[in-house]
Design a protein around this motif. Sequence first.
Motif, PDB file in Angstrom:
ATOM      1  N   ASP A  47      17.773 -40.724  -0.216  1.00 28.48           N
ATOM      2  CA  ASP A  47      16.417 -41.089  -0.623  1.00 28.48           C
ATOM      3  C   ASP A  47      16.508 -42.036  -1.823  1.00 28.48           C
ATOM      4  N   LEU A  48      15.981 -43.244  -1.664  1.00 23.02           N
ATOM      5  CA  LEU A  48      16.042 -44.230  -2.748  1.00 23.02           C
ATOM      6  C   LEU A  48      15.102 -43.885  -3.900  1.00 23.02           C
ATOM      7  N   LYS A  49      14.074 -43.104  -3.659  1.00 20.83           N
ATOM      8  CA  LYS A  49      13.223 -42.638  -4.757  1.00 20.83           C
ATOM      9  C   LYS A  49      14.013 -41.727  -5.690  1.00 20.83           C
ATOM     10  N   ALA A  50      14.839 -40.858  -5.083  1.00 19.17           N
ATOM     11  CA  ALA A  50      15.677 -39.985  -5.908  1.00 19.17           C
ATOM     12  C   ALA A  50      16.705 -40.792  -6.688  1.00 19.17           C
ATOM     13  N   ASN A  69      26.913 -37.985  -7.593  1.00 19.84           N
ATOM     14  CA  ASN A  69      27.926 -37.200  -6.885  1.00 19.84           C
ATOM     15  C   ASN A  69      28.039 -35.767  -7.393  1.00 19.84           C
ATOM     16  N   ASP A  70      27.055 -35.315  -8.135  1.00 20.21           N
ATOM     17  CA  ASP A  70      27.086 -33.943  -8.656  1.00 20.21           C
ATOM     18  C   ASP A  70      26.896 -32.958  -7.491  1.00 20.21           C
ATOM     19  N   PRO A  71      27.874 -32.080  -7.243  1.00 23.21           N
ATOM     20  CA  PRO A  71      27.716 -31.135  -6.123  1.00 23.21           C
ATOM     21  C   PRO A  71      26.627 -30.097  -6.359  1.00 23.21           C
ATOM     22  N   ASN A  72      26.217 -29.918  -7.607  1.00 25.45           N
ATOM     23  CA  ASN A  72      25.147 -28.972  -7.894  1.00 25.45           C
ATOM     24  C   ASN A  72      23.759 -29.569  -7.638  1.00 25.45           C
ATOM     25  N   VAL A  73      23.661 -30.894  -7.695  1.00 22.26           N
ATOM     26  CA  VAL A  73      22.381 -31.570  -7.461  1.00 22.26           C
ATOM     27  C   VAL A  73      22.282 -32.068  -6.027  1.00 22.26           C
ATOM     28  N   GLN A  74      23.338 -32.695  -5.509  1.00 23.11           N
ATOM     29  CA  GLN A  74      23.431 -33.152  -4.116  1.00 23.11           C
ATOM     30  C   GLN A  74      22.318 -34.147  -3.770  1.00 23.11           C
ATOM     31  N   ILE A  75      22.335 -35.264  -4.511  1.00 22.36           N
ATOM     32  CA  ILE A  75      21.376 -36.331  -4.246  1.00 22.36           C
ATOM     33  C   ILE A  75      21.645 -37.009  -2.907  1.00 22.36           C
ATOM     34  N   TRP A 184      31.288 -31.133  -0.263  1.00 24.35           N
ATOM     35  CA  TRP A 184      30.322 -30.206   0.338  1.00 24.35           C
ATOM     36  C   TRP A 184      29.896 -30.760   1.692  1.00 24.35           C
ATOM     37  N   ASN A 185      29.516 -29.847   2.542  1.00 24.17           N
ATOM     38  CA  ASN A 185      29.149 -30.219   3.899  1.00 24.17           C
ATOM     39  C   ASN A 185      27.732 -30.776   3.934  1.00 24.17           C
ATOM     40  N   PRO A 186      27.486 -31.742   4.800  1.00 23.79           N
ATOM     41  CA  PRO A 186      26.114 -32.270   4.900  1.00 23.79           C
ATOM     42  C   PRO A 186      25.157 -31.232   5.466  1.00 23.79           C
ATOM     43  N   TYR A 187      23.930 -31.305   5.005  1.00 27.25           N
ATOM     44  CA  TYR A 187      22.886 -30.384   5.418  1.00 27.25           C
ATOM     45  C   TYR A 187      22.066 -30.992   6.550  1.00 27.25           C
ATOM     46  N   PRO A 188      21.316 -30.174   7.249  1.00 22.16           N
ATOM     47  CA  PRO A 188      20.301 -30.734   8.149  1.00 22.16           C
ATOM     48  C   PRO A 188      19.261 -31.529   7.352  1.00 22.16           C
ATOM     49  N   ILE A 189      18.599 -32.451   8.043  1.00 19.44           N
ATOM     50  CA  ILE A 189      17.696 -33.380   7.350  1.00 19.44           C
ATOM     51  C   ILE A 189      16.560 -32.644   6.648  1.00 19.44           C
ATOM     52  N   TYR A 190      15.962 -31.661   7.312  1.00 19.56           N
ATOM     53  CA  TYR A 190      14.812 -30.975   6.699  1.00 19.56           C
ATOM     54  C   TYR A 190      15.237 -30.234   5.430  1.00 19.56           C
ATOM     55  N   HIS A 199      14.353 -33.001  -7.187  1.00 18.92           N
ATOM     56  CA  HIS A 199      15.002 -33.812  -8.220  1.00 18.92           C
ATOM     57  C   HIS A 199      14.354 -35.178  -8.414  1.00 18.92           C
ATOM     58  N   ILE A 200      13.211 -35.398  -7.796  1.00 18.96           N
ATOM     59  CA  ILE A 200      12.464 -36.650  -8.010  1.00 18.96           C
ATOM     60  C   ILE A 200      11.425 -36.403  -9.099  1.00 18.96           C
ATOM     61  N   ASN A 201      11.497 -37.207 -10.139  1.00 20.38           N
ATOM     62  CA  ASN A 201      10.560 -37.061 -11.259  1.00 20.38           C
ATOM     63  C   ASN A 201       9.182 -37.547 -10.803  1.00 20.38           C
TER      64      ASN A 201
END
Length: 412
Positions: A47-50, A69-75, A184-190, A199-201
């Motif tokens: 997401d480019l907004k993020a 690249n923070d694994p805790n945030v996962q942008i 980390w493994n990729p998540y489903p899109i939803y 994490h978007i202000n």
Amino acid sequence: MEVLKEETMKTKIKYIVLLTFLFINGIFAQDVTTVRANSYDISDNLDLKAVASIFGDSNDLEDFERRLNDPNVQISNLDLNNDNRVDYLRVIEVTESNTHLIILQAVLNIDTFQDVATIEVERDRHNNVQVQVVGDVYMYGPNYIYEPIYVRRPFIFDVFWVSSYRSYHSPWYWGYYPTYYSYWNPYPIYRYRNNVDIHINSRNRYNYVNTRRSSRAIVLHNSRRANSYERLHPNRTFTRRTSVTNRHALVQSRTTYRSNSRTTTARNNSRNATMINTRATTRSNSVRNNNINRNNVRTSRSRTTTTPSRSSTRNNSVRSSRQSVRNSSPSRASRSTTTQRSQSQNNVRKSTSTRSNSNTRATRSNSSSRNNAPSRRSSSSSSRSSRNKISTIVQLESFHTFCIDALFIIFI
């Protein structure tokens, strides 16, 4: 018989409702409009907004790369090389006078990189800074651009125009990453969408535009662009993956598809509601008919129960007649006693006047009393015969009513 008729009517009503339901569904199925849209695309994973949001919160480009690249945030959720691991995004900066071009590249293999997006920062003469986050053409289609308007001036802007500033180039590459980074493994899109929205202000504004403001940034990017993944998969460009121009049009087509699907679902729900209402009305009508039939049966039964009331009234009349007979018999006895008293008084008077005729009159009074005795016997016998007649009449009437009730029950 009536139970069989009711069952046959119920089955007929069920068949009629089923046939109408099937007919209406066939008509509605022809009326449904379908809108096709791709449910998944590579561009959904970043997401480019993020990206614009964490760029405004970063202290410098090194901090910005760490946040990406923070694994805790996962942008990011990109996995272009399909190794079931989210690709590391490295940051490369190219500067020229007042223009800073920040390139985001996915590390796919040894010396294999793919540009994902660019951040173009440019300052004018009045010290106003313009920022544009531009998606790569291969990933997002042409002219997919967001202009963030930050609530507070980012600290990184002041860092860019320091006299001793040097351009940033990420030191990390394939197999050599910072200590804070882990796969980390990729998540489903939803699930990714739910995670990245946090994490978007929301205090910032992210305006979508379709023109790039900095011509210098375009020239700088053409000289440093990396497209290894695009060269490996030339048939997977955005325009070939989808039938729209860029990601913004894809999102709009999805929103229209969702709105159309919601309207179709709303229509189907309303139609199902009408069908349910028609079923309920038919059931209520059948229940009303059943209740009417039951009420008719109850009224007929109440009529049968009213016939003994007639017999009871007749029995009451017979009882009253018996009581009148009983009451009438003592009146006759009283009359006989009164006649005896009057005759005795006359005899006494006659005895006082003429003593000589007392014996003859006494004999007459005795004879008269003897004559009155049979009259009493006859009255008692007549009362008994009337009682016997009344009892026989009552028995005949009760038998008659019993026969009528039996015949009515048989016909029912």
